[in-house]
Design an enzyme around this catalytic site. Structure first.
Site, PDB file in Angstrom:
ATOM      1  N   TYR A 240      -5.249 -42.659  11.295  1.00 16.56           N
ATOM      2  CA  TYR A 240      -5.665 -41.271  11.112  1.00 16.56           C
ATOM      3  C   TYR A 240      -4.785 -40.737   9.992  1.00 16.56           C
ATOM      4  CZ  TYR A 240      -8.509 -40.754  15.354  1.00 16.56           C
ATOM      5  OH  TYR A 240      -9.491 -40.834  16.300  1.00 16.56           O
ATOM      6  N   ASP A 268     -14.439 -40.620  10.370  1.00 20.44           N
ATOM      7  CA  ASP A 268     -15.462 -39.824  11.067  1.00 20.44           C
ATOM      8  C   ASP A 268     -14.856 -38.744  11.955  1.00 20.44           C
ATOM      9  OD1 ASP A 268     -14.410 -41.278  13.152  1.00 20.44           O
ATOM     10  OD2 ASP A 268     -16.235 -42.420  13.584  1.00 20.44           O
ATOM     11  N   HIS A 359     -17.861 -43.644  16.472  1.00 20.82           N
ATOM     12  CA  HIS A 359     -16.667 -43.372  17.278  1.00 20.82           C
ATOM     13  C   HIS A 359     -17.003 -43.428  18.780  1.00 20.82           C
ATOM     14  CE1 HIS A 359     -12.600 -41.568  16.216  1.00 20.82           C
ATOM     15  NE2 HIS A 359     -12.518 -41.605  17.509  1.00 20.82           N
TER      16      HIS A 359
HETATM   17  C1  LIG Z   1     -10.932 -43.912  24.908  1.00 22.12           C
HETATM   18  C2  LIG Z   1     -11.255 -44.077  23.459  1.00 22.12           C
HETATM   19  C3  LIG Z   1     -10.301 -43.744  22.517  1.00 22.12           C
HETATM   20  C4  LIG Z   1     -10.564 -43.922  21.166  1.00 22.12           C
HETATM   21  N1  LIG Z   1      -9.592 -43.646  20.251  1.00 22.12           N
HETATM   22  C5  LIG Z   1      -9.827 -43.861  18.936  1.00 22.12           C
HETATM   23  C6  LIG Z   1      -8.813 -43.626  17.978  1.00 22.12           C
HETATM   24  O1  LIG Z   1      -7.708 -43.214  18.312  1.00 22.12           O
HETATM   25  N2  LIG Z   1      -9.099 -43.859  16.666  1.00 22.12           N
HETATM   26  C7  LIG Z   1     -10.329 -44.314  16.261  1.00 22.12           C
HETATM   27  O2  LIG Z   1     -10.553 -44.513  15.076  1.00 22.12           O
HETATM   28  N3  LIG Z   1     -11.308 -44.554  17.160  1.00 22.12           N
HETATM   29  C8  LIG Z   1     -11.084 -44.339  18.477  1.00 22.12           C
HETATM   30  N4  LIG Z   1     -12.073 -44.591  19.384  1.00 22.12           N
HETATM   31  C9  LIG Z   1     -13.365 -45.125  18.916  1.00 22.12           C
HETATM   32  C10 LIG Z   1     -13.368 -46.652  18.958  1.00 22.12           C
HETATM   33  O3  LIG Z   1     -12.512 -47.196  17.992  1.00 22.12           O
HETATM   34  C11 LIG Z   1     -14.772 -47.210  18.692  1.00 22.12           C
HETATM   35  O4  LIG Z   1     -15.307 -46.646  17.539  1.00 22.12           O
HETATM   36  C12 LIG Z   1     -15.704 -46.977  19.885  1.00 22.12           C
HETATM   37  O5  LIG Z   1     -14.998 -46.969  21.081  1.00 22.12           O
HETATM   38  C13 LIG Z   1     -16.762 -48.052  19.937  1.00 22.12           C
HETATM   39  O6  LIG Z   1     -17.641 -47.820  20.980  1.00 22.12           O
HETATM   40  P1  LIG Z   1     -17.558 -48.536  22.431  1.00 22.12           P
HETATM   41  O7  LIG Z   1     -16.420 -47.878  23.131  1.00 22.12           O
HETATM   42  O8  LIG Z   1     -18.883 -48.213  23.024  1.00 22.12           O
HETATM   43  O9  LIG Z   1     -17.326 -50.009  22.215  1.00 22.12           O
HETATM   44  C14 LIG Z   1     -11.827 -44.407  20.741  1.00 22.12           C
HETATM   45  C15 LIG Z   1     -12.794 -44.741  21.712  1.00 22.12           C
HETATM   46  C16 LIG Z   1     -12.513 -44.582  23.052  1.00 22.12           C
HETATM   47  C17 LIG Z   1     -13.568 -44.950  24.059  1.00 22.12           C
END
Ligand SMILES: Cc1cc2nc3c(=O)[nH]c(=O)nc-3n(C[C@H](O)[C@H](O)[C@H](O)COP(=O)(O)O)c2cc1C
Length: 508
Positions: A240, A268, A359
């Site tokens: 980030y 995003d 995301h």
């Molecule tokens: C609990 C949680 C926390 C997440 N935290 C971040 C983050 O800190 N930075 C980021 O770029 N994406 C974050 N994401 C998005 C994930 O990197 C990813 O894009 C997404 O979880 C993919 O979908 P899925 O959970 O259905 O596999 C987060 C997703 C979840 C579920």
């Protein structure tokens, strides 16, 4: 401010006097810190800091090393004498007692047959706030559900009479070997679900030969996660971008020095999405407060742009890309690209790749799924010959079965990210979940007639229904009534009989 030499233990009652925005001290891991100047830049907003001002903020917030990373040395006030501090034990709620009982009685891990089973157990045994943070999507959660639905609109066109005695699903990501074309994507706050936090993912990734992406907002410190890796284990980093580019530069260069092999810049999230399930839990942890306290400051004082610019820079733009390239030799990948135009721009800028992602449905509701975007992105990149320099395209969102992985590979993705890796069984659960995907992968590749990843080609799938998005389409209730989820953990639809009784059958 005193120098290191004359630091004597401060008494906690002294720290308690600095409990407002004009003088804001906290205790973390037995040391006091002066956060007065840093507070407006705090990733979780000012509200949460004020809640802990003058008090011990160790438990809900920071992995070791976080404050040291962000604060100048003169703001480290030294050890605190905690003698005489009365610790008032919080009374356990009935809900918490019930949850603990469910956790004690959770099914043996071997009974989990699919990733959905892990999700069902997690829902049953994780603390309410943790489950709310992990499982919530933005607004009406349409995109979060669409991430799953989109895969159900792609069907296979298997080939027959090919020798599928031996199946090899190994591949590479950015030139690094992976035992199957998935990686563990960045998900913040791993310790909400398990005391070992993201280290569970590191250990499991090593054991299963896959690559882990370390999140900026991990619960363990970055160095702890890197130290948990075995020699030679490849890790990526999710970034980030901080408004203070000096902080960003330090983080990126430290990551490179520690051997990180790819920098995934999240693009995003110039503002965090509203995740209402999470916000409803009056959950006093950083994950929620990143949203809630910023929400408060939007309403009461500073407006939306200022609220979020305190940490993730909403001003980040294509103009910053040359700067990133100038500060690191790591391959740079944009995470969160959502249309072919931006994928083309990324390739034209000489970046190493893009992650087509919304995301996990946690940002813009009604953003399309990665798998749907993939089709147009590959078409336009090929048209412009932009894949020739090794530009790689990954997707994430909604991948729960190896069949999903194969659909993405067939459409041209190099690998897919999986985020919802719940932590009800610690690192062994993560190992088991990846093993399940491998078993599914072997079977699916055999059944579609593709002995290697290179044999998984676009003709093997039918995408004719892909862009027919149906929100809340007709449900197949009979199928659902007959489906038997893992017993004893519920499935969010209320109690489910293991077998349909005669009376129920008669009423169908
Ligand atoms: C609990 C949680 C926390 C997440 N935290 C971040 C983050 O800190 N930075 C980021 O770029 N994406 C974050 N994401 C998005 C994930 O990197 C990813 O894009 C997404 O979880 C993919 O979908 P899925 O959970 O259905 O596999 C987060 C997703 C979840 C579920």
């Amino acid at each position: 401010m005193s120098s290191d030499a004359d630091k004597r233990p401060l008494h906690h009652s002294e720290v308690a006097k600095h409990a407002d925005k004009d003088s804001l001290w906290v205790i973390v891991n037995g040391n006091a810190y002066d956060l007065t100047e840093f507070a407006p830049e705090h990733p979780g907003g000012m509200g949460i800091l004020l809640k802990y001002a003058g008090k011990d903020a160790t438990e809900p917030i920071h992995p070791p090393g976080t404050l040291e990373q962000y604060l100048p040395k003169d703001k480290h006030l030294g050890p605190v004498d905690l003698s005489g501090l009365e610790i008032v034990a919080k009374e356990e709620t009935q809900e918490e007692k019930d949850r603990k009982k469910r956790a004690e009685e959770k099914p043996p891990m071997d009974e989990c047959l699919s990733l959905y089973d892990f999700e069902a157990v997690a829902k049953s045994v994780l603390p309410v706030g943790a489950w709310a943070y992990y499982s919530s999507g933005a607004d009406d959660e349409i995109t979060m559900r669409e991430n799953r639905n989109a895969y159900q609109r792609i069907w296979f066109r298997p080939r027959i009479l090919r020798d599928v005695t031996t199946i090899d699903f190994s591949s590479t990501i950015l030139g690094h070997k992976t035992s199957l074309p998935i990686y563990i994507t960045a998900t913040a706050l791993g310790k909400l679900g398990h005391p070992e936090g993201e280290k569970n993912l590191t250990w499991a990734a090593h054991e299963q030969g896959v690559i882990q992406m370390i999140p900026t907002l991990a619960s363990c410190s970055f160095d702890e996660i890197v130290d948990a890796a075995k020699p030679g284990q490849v890790q990526f980093m999710q970034l980030y971008v901080n408004k203070d580019r000096e902080i960003t530069r330090k983080i990126v260069q430290h990551a490179e020095k520690r051997g990180i092999k790819g920098l995934f810049i999240t693009v995003d999230a110039p503002q965090l999405g509203r995740r209402e399930k999470d916000m409803r839990q009056k959950f006093a942890d950083e994950g929620s407060n990143v949203q809630r306290t910023q929400g408060e400051s939007v309403d009461k004082t500073q407006g939306a742009a200022r609220a979020i610019s305190s940490f993730i820079d909403p001003g980040l733009s294509w103009k910053d890309i040359p700067w990133f390239k100038s500060i690191t030799k790591m391959p740079i990948i944009l995470k969160g690209v959502q249309c072919w135009e931006d994928a083309v721009l990324a390739a034209e800028q000489g970046l190493a790749g893009v992650v087509l992602s919304n995301h996990g449905g946690r940002q813009l509701d009604f953003a399309r799924s990665g798998i749907e975007i993939l089709e147009e992105v590959m078409r336009e990149l090929r048209k412009r010959d932009l894949l020739k320099n090794g530009f790689e395209v990954y997707i994430d969102g909604g991948v729960r079965r190896a069949g999903d992985v194969l659909k993405a590979i067939a459409l041209g993705a190099k690998a897919v990210g999986i985020g919802h890796a719940y932590s009800a069984y610690g690192h062994e659960g993560v190992i088991k979940a990846i093993q399940i995907l491998k078993d599914e992968m072997e079977m699916n590749m055999r059944l579609i007639g593709a002995p290697t990843i290179q044999d998984v080609t676009p003709e093997m799938i039918d995408t004719s229904g892909l862009s027919n998005r149906l929100v809340d389409g007709a449900s197949d209730y009979l199928m659902r009534a007959n489906y038997e989820p893992l017993a004893g953990v519920g499935n969010g639809l209320g109690a489910q009989p293991r077998l349909i009784s005669k009376e129920t059958k008669a009423s169908l």
